[in-house]
Design an enzyme around this catalytic site. Sequence first.
Site, PDB file in Angstrom:
ATOM      1  N   LYS A 167       0.850  -1.202   0.000  1.00 17.60           N
ATOM      2  CA  LYS A 167       0.000   0.000   0.000  1.00 17.60           C
ATOM      3  C   LYS A 167       0.883   1.249   0.000  1.00 17.60           C
ATOM      4  O   LYS A 167       2.090   1.165   0.234  1.00 17.60           O
ATOM      5  CB  LYS A 167      -0.911  -0.014   1.221  1.00 17.60           C
ATOM      6  CG  LYS A 167      -0.164   0.022   2.550  1.00 17.60           C
ATOM      7  CD  LYS A 167      -1.102  -0.210   3.728  1.00 17.60           C
ATOM      8  CE  LYS A 167      -0.348  -0.211   5.039  1.00 17.60           C
ATOM      9  NZ  LYS A 167      -1.218  -0.622   6.157  1.00 17.60           N
TER      10      LYS A 167
ATOM     11  N   TYR B 125      18.075  29.187   9.131  1.00 15.37           N
ATOM     12  CA  TYR B 125      16.925  29.998   9.548  1.00 15.37           C
ATOM     13  C   TYR B 125      16.755  29.964  11.060  1.00 15.37           C
ATOM     14  O   TYR B 125      16.923  28.916  11.696  1.00 15.37           O
ATOM     15  CB  TYR B 125      15.642  29.457   8.922  1.00 15.37           C
ATOM     16  CG  TYR B 125      15.501  29.782   7.449  1.00 15.37           C
ATOM     17  CD1 TYR B 125      15.416  31.091   7.014  1.00 15.37           C
ATOM     18  CD2 TYR B 125      15.446  28.755   6.517  1.00 15.37           C
ATOM     19  CE1 TYR B 125      15.267  31.386   5.655  1.00 15.37           C
ATOM     20  CE2 TYR B 125      15.299  29.032   5.163  1.00 15.37           C
ATOM     21  CZ  TYR B 125      15.209  30.350   4.736  1.00 15.37           C
ATOM     22  OH  TYR B 125      15.070  30.631   3.405  1.00 15.37           O
TER      23      TYR B 125
HETATM   24  C1  LIG Z   1      -0.499  -1.711   6.676  1.00 18.61           C
HETATM   25  C2  LIG Z   1      -1.107  -2.964   7.145  1.00 18.61           C
HETATM   26  C3  LIG Z   1      -0.318  -4.060   7.463  1.00 18.61           C
HETATM   27  C4  LIG Z   1       1.201  -4.011   7.444  1.00 18.61           C
HETATM   28  O1  LIG Z   1       1.662  -3.448   8.660  1.00 18.61           O
HETATM   29  P1  LIG Z   1       3.233  -3.355   8.975  1.00 18.61           P
HETATM   30  O2  LIG Z   1       3.279  -2.842  10.353  1.00 18.61           O
HETATM   31  O3  LIG Z   1       3.788  -2.390   7.986  1.00 18.61           O
HETATM   32  O4  LIG Z   1       3.760  -4.714   8.793  1.00 18.61           O
HETATM   33  C5  LIG Z   1      -0.930  -5.233   7.811  1.00 18.61           C
HETATM   34  N1  LIG Z   1      -2.279  -5.317   7.873  1.00 18.61           N
HETATM   35  C6  LIG Z   1      -3.083  -4.277   7.585  1.00 18.61           C
HETATM   36  C7  LIG Z   1      -4.550  -4.441   7.674  1.00 18.61           C
HETATM   37  C8  LIG Z   1      -2.532  -3.062   7.225  1.00 18.61           C
HETATM   38  O5  LIG Z   1      -3.328  -2.040   6.930  1.00 18.61           O
END
Ligand SMILES: *Cc1c(COP(=O)(O)O)cnc(C)c1O
Length: 370
Positions: free
Chosen positions: A35, A258
């Site tokens: 994702k 800055y």
């Molecule tokens: C993003 C996600 C994961 C992966 O989580 P990590 O901590 O990056 O391993 C697993 N299950 C769901 C439902 C997620 O949304």
Amino acid sequence: MPRPIEALIHVQALTHNLARARACAPDAKIWAVVKANAYGHGIANAYEGLRAADGFALLDLDEAQQIRSLGWRGPILLLEGCFETRDLELCSRLKLWHAVHCEQQIDWLAMHKTHEPHRVFLKLNSGMNRLGFSPQSFRAAWTRLNALPQVDEISLMTHFSDADALRFGSDGIASQLALFEAATAELPGETTLSNSAATLRHSSRLRSDWIRAGIMSYGGVPDFPEHDPAHWDLRPAMTLRSKIIGVQQLQAGDSVGYGSSFTAEQAMRIGVVACGYADGYPRHCATGTPVLVDGQRTRTVGRVSMDMLAVDLTTLKSSGFGSEVTLWGQGPKGSLLPIDEVARAAGTIGYELMCALARRVPVTVQHPVS
Ligand SMILES: *Cc1c(COP(=O)(O)O)cnc(C)c1O
């Protein structure tokens, strides 16, 4: 010549980290979670290193399409399921498996006309209170789905909120695991429970058919600073690097950047790096954030600006104009700077830094040298 900043995606590190996930849960199949554009790495860039996974899990339908167009014919799971009824048409056409976490999604399925029965992952809300059916309503939802001709196979899914730490006097998974086991007792179907933290920390107790490896695939550590990448044998899949494009000699009392937030207490030499918050480097990193120059550890000084930041070169006599700077990831001569360390200095987690890599940074995929 382009600005010297670039990101490298290391195929070998992705392959290695995926193998680590497999070693943690040797009996399970692996969802490579891609994702958010593969946590900022780029779907197409990450694909080569992650194609040994058993499936890809993601949220956006266009990312699912991208994976299919890269030639992936295996499972793809939509972790949040459909967002509107016509998303189901794409699921049918691309053979996407999808989570079902609420009644509306069952309603849409019931109205969906298809010759292609769907595989769904029914999600239990075991305490995270984001998505999923309550333990009380879970069985009714299963029964409803099971009666639909549009549904071919029902798998069972939940998500841990605290797998990365000890919390509330427990190991972080016990109460959610007990709820899942009770809610799914005697229901047929494959299961998926673990994210990276649960995979790394709790695999000996968790039996499931699929694990969901997100951050660990990219070499990020879900339970930093309790553990570091070396502890879990994970390798950074993303390097952010640039060069020193200017050098300044400071006297005691001179300040940098800055707001003059840093003032030299004695004479020192600083390098100005072509990297700023518009590249995705966090502005919240205060003086003292670790950074590598020619593979040697030093610190940032002063405020991060849009296109530049400054590093302390006082003790690095042979570094200067043109020196290579590693903001995170793999440096020269085997040096490493975990993204988790930089994230911590910014008050956040490695996940956010990876995902925030800016579009203006050119990305190169580094293939294994054979
Ligand atoms: C993003 C996600 C994961 C992966 O989580 P990590 O901590 O990056 O391993 C697993 N299950 C769901 C439902 C997620 O949304």
